[in-house]
Motif scaffolding. Structure first.
Motif, PDB file in Angstrom:
ATOM      1  N   CYS A  46      25.589 -62.135  40.152  1.00 25.16           N
ATOM      2  CA  CYS A  46      26.970 -62.162  40.007  1.00 25.16           C
ATOM      3  C   CYS A  46      28.630 -61.067  40.395  1.00 25.16           C
ATOM      4  O   CYS A  46      28.753 -60.254  39.414  1.00 25.16           O
ATOM      5  N   ILE A  47      28.675 -60.634  41.765  1.00 28.93           N
ATOM      6  CA  ILE A  47      30.012 -60.105  42.369  1.00 28.93           C
ATOM      7  C   ILE A  47      31.471 -60.395  41.824  1.00 28.93           C
ATOM      8  O   ILE A  47      31.805 -61.582  42.662  1.00 28.93           O
ATOM      9  N   SER A  48      31.719 -60.028  41.291  1.00 25.37           N
ATOM     10  CA  SER A  48      33.896 -60.391  40.928  1.00 25.37           C
ATOM     11  C   SER A  48      33.985 -59.586  41.619  1.00 25.37           C
ATOM     12  O   SER A  48      35.778 -59.988  42.832  1.00 25.37           O
ATOM     13  N   GLY A  49      33.665 -58.288  42.100  1.00 20.95           N
ATOM     14  CA  GLY A  49      34.701 -57.302  43.451  1.00 20.95           C
ATOM     15  C   GLY A  49      35.066 -56.156  42.400  1.00 20.95           C
ATOM     16  O   GLY A  49      35.745 -55.134  43.416  1.00 20.95           O
ATOM     17  N   GLY A  50      35.168 -55.738  41.322  1.00 12.87           N
ATOM     18  CA  GLY A  50      35.229 -55.129  40.073  1.00 12.87           C
ATOM     19  C   GLY A  50      34.308 -54.012  40.356  1.00 12.87           C
ATOM     20  O   GLY A  50      33.145 -54.314  40.873  1.00 12.87           O
ATOM     21  N   ILE A  90      36.813 -57.525  48.699  1.00 12.32           N
ATOM     22  CA  ILE A  90      35.279 -57.542  48.409  1.00 12.32           C
ATOM     23  C   ILE A  90      34.523 -57.523  49.765  1.00 12.32           C
ATOM     24  O   ILE A  90      33.794 -56.823  49.808  1.00 12.32           O
ATOM     25  N   GLU A  91      34.747 -58.467  50.781  1.00 10.54           N
ATOM     26  CA  GLU A  91      34.452 -57.914  51.887  1.00 10.54           C
ATOM     27  C   GLU A  91      33.961 -56.599  52.578  1.00 10.54           C
ATOM     28  O   GLU A  91      32.975 -55.989  52.871  1.00 10.54           O
ATOM     29  N   SER A  92      34.815 -56.405  52.576  1.00  5.49           N
ATOM     30  CA  SER A  92      34.612 -53.954  53.409  1.00  5.49           C
ATOM     31  C   SER A  92      33.781 -53.537  52.480  1.00  5.49           C
ATOM     32  O   SER A  92      33.633 -52.542  52.413  1.00  5.49           O
ATOM     33  N   ASN A  93      33.962 -53.690  50.914  1.00 10.15           N
ATOM     34  CA  ASN A  93      34.006 -52.671  50.208  1.00 10.15           C
ATOM     35  C   ASN A  93      32.074 -53.212  49.963  1.00 10.15           C
ATOM     36  O   ASN A  93      31.219 -52.713  49.910  1.00 10.15           O
ATOM     37  N   HIS A  98      26.494 -51.609  52.058  1.00 12.83           N
ATOM     38  CA  HIS A  98      25.461 -52.108  52.371  1.00 12.83           C
ATOM     39  C   HIS A  98      25.226 -53.617  51.234  1.00 12.83           C
ATOM     40  O   HIS A  98      23.984 -52.985  51.305  1.00 12.83           O
ATOM     41  N   ILE A  99      25.617 -53.835  50.952  1.00 11.07           N
ATOM     42  CA  ILE A  99      25.452 -54.463  49.324  1.00 11.07           C
ATOM     43  C   ILE A  99      25.394 -56.369  50.801  1.00 11.07           C
ATOM     44  O   ILE A  99      26.439 -56.887  50.924  1.00 11.07           O
ATOM     45  N   PRO A 100      24.370 -56.830  50.580  1.00 10.21           N
ATOM     46  CA  PRO A 100      24.798 -58.305  51.894  1.00 10.21           C
ATOM     47  C   PRO A 100      24.528 -59.609  50.926  1.00 10.21           C
ATOM     48  O   PRO A 100      24.227 -60.385  50.189  1.00 10.21           O
ATOM     49  N   ILE A 101      26.215 -60.157  50.641  1.00  9.43           N
ATOM     50  CA  ILE A 101      26.893 -60.790  50.123  1.00  9.43           C
ATOM     51  C   ILE A 101      26.551 -61.984  50.361  1.00  9.43           C
ATOM     52  O   ILE A 101      26.929 -62.551  51.746  1.00  9.43           O
ATOM     53  N   TYR A 201      34.290 -40.613  41.576  1.00  9.64           N
ATOM     54  CA  TYR A 201      33.272 -39.497  42.659  1.00  9.64           C
ATOM     55  C   TYR A 201      33.488 -39.887  43.303  1.00  9.64           C
ATOM     56  O   TYR A 201      33.225 -38.836  44.678  1.00  9.64           O
ATOM     57  N   ASN A 202      32.910 -40.919  43.748  1.00  6.69           N
ATOM     58  CA  ASN A 202      32.840 -41.382  44.704  1.00  6.69           C
ATOM     59  C   ASN A 202      33.900 -42.525  45.588  1.00  6.69           C
ATOM     60  O   ASN A 202      34.029 -42.527  47.294  1.00  6.69           O
ATOM     61  N   ASP A 203      35.093 -41.910  45.599  1.00  9.65           N
ATOM     62  CA  ASP A 203      36.374 -41.996  46.314  1.00  9.65           C
ATOM     63  C   ASP A 203      36.052 -43.715  46.563  1.00  9.65           C
ATOM     64  O   ASP A 203      36.288 -44.206  47.439  1.00  9.65           O
ATOM     65  N   LEU A 204      35.960 -44.198  44.979  1.00  7.97           N
ATOM     66  CA  LEU A 204      35.991 -45.640  45.736  1.00  7.97           C
ATOM     67  C   LEU A 204      37.567 -47.241  45.232  1.00  7.97           C
ATOM     68  O   LEU A 204      37.639 -45.960  44.044  1.00  7.97           O
ATOM     69  N   GLU A 205      37.478 -47.473  45.938  1.00  7.34           N
ATOM     70  CA  GLU A 205      38.345 -48.830  45.259  1.00  7.34           C
ATOM     71  C   GLU A 205      38.351 -50.141  44.991  1.00  7.34           C
ATOM     72  O   GLU A 205      37.517 -50.480  46.135  1.00  7.34           O
ATOM     73  N   PHE A 206      38.401 -50.884  44.004  1.00 10.13           N
ATOM     74  CA  PHE A 206      37.729 -52.045  43.968  1.00 10.13           C
ATOM     75  C   PHE A 206      39.192 -52.914  43.350  1.00 10.13           C
ATOM     76  O   PHE A 206      40.229 -52.721  42.588  1.00 10.13           O
TER      77      PHE A 206
END
Length: 293
Positions: A46-50, A90-93, A98-101, A201-206
């Protein structure tokens, strides 16, 4: 010359290399210790996007690659009424990592926003129900949520300070309303600070709080339970200055509850009082004494 890695490959490498000790090892430890995954499980991630749920998705994805135990994953995103910006994020992340949501829509935000009393509680309850229902319709027998070590510790403290009870957050539980379904928490042993380090570290934004009440802030301060969680975070942070192991002690305490010293407890919805416990123990001692004669 070493081939340049794609962003998702760098993220995966960071989990196995840079954050192996702080993230991967505690993740595997929780899966094994609490027996969270069995052969032929089909798990709705279950992915909320955070940050928490996105990391959980990558961890389970990595585990599936190397595990000798076969299991299936469905990366489930429930849209409760996100604004366009959060939905796209959420879709772009997911694409980046490479998470097939699989996305499905609900009207949870509109329903919760129209109630005056505790909308955050209603929202959370509805979310859980929709996730169970969708997961079951897809043939899943488990849903995985991104609660982590820090959530467990904070919940334990909050229940005592504000709920007048000793209550923890278990690593897995059976659904009461959806027969045959279980909820698992694979991030149970991972600290939030380490999740934040991985993110930076991975320069990710959620996305942070996607609630329609608080789209411009990171926390839902209008809700008592959420504001109390922030207070608890600050309290634990202050306590850690004098005792760096305070969170570990709280976490370990819920694994070694001494029921013999408790003046009351609740099990399966039934409250057991001190008098009942004491009288039961008295009868046991009498029987033991007679047996020794």
């Amino acid at each position: 010359m070493e081939r340049e890695l794609e962003p998702y490959q760098r993220v995966e490498r960071s989990i196995q290399k840079k954050f192996r000790k702080s993230i991967w090892v505690p993740f595997i430890a929780a899966v094994k210790r609490y027996e969270l995954i069995q052969e032929n499980d089909k798990i709705a991630v279950c992915i909320s996007g955070g940050k928490d749920s996105m990391l959980m998705a990558k961890l389970l994805q990595e585990l599936q690659k190397y595990s000798e135990v076969p299991f299936e994953l469905v990366y489930l995103v429930m849209d409760p009424g996100y604004n366009e910006l959060n939905r796209k994020k959420i879709e772009s992340n997911a694409a980046l990592l490479h998470i097939p949501i699989t996305i499905f829509e609900t009207d949870i935000f509109s329903v919760a926003n129209n109630t005056e009393k505790n909308p955050c509680y209603l929202c959370a309850k509805m979310r859980r129900g929709h996730l169970y229902s969708k997961a079951k319709s897809l043939g899943c027998n488990k849903i995985a949520l991104g609660h982590h070590f820090s959530d467990v510790v904070e919940t334990t403290v909050m229940s005592m300070f504000y709920g007048a009870q000793l209550q923890a957050m278990p690593p897995k539980l059976h659904s009461q309303n959806f027969e045959g379904m279980e909820l698992i928490r694979p991030m149970y042993c991972i600290h939030e600070d380490d999740i934040l380090s991985w993110k930076r570290y991975n320069d990710l934004e959620f996305i942070q709080c996607a609630c329609r009440f608080t789209e411009n802030c990171a926390t839902c301060d209008n809700d008592v339970s959420v504001s109390k969680r922030q207070e608890t975070k600050l309290l634990l942070r202050r306590l850690k200055r004098d005792n760096p192991n305070i969170e570990k002690s709280i976490f370990n305490s819920i694994h070694s509850v001494c029921l013999d010293t408790m003046v009351g407890y609740k099990s399966r919805g039934v409250t057991h009082t001190f008098t009942e416990i004491y009288n039961t123990r008295t009868e046991e001692l009498k029987k033991e004494s007679k047996a020794d004669e």
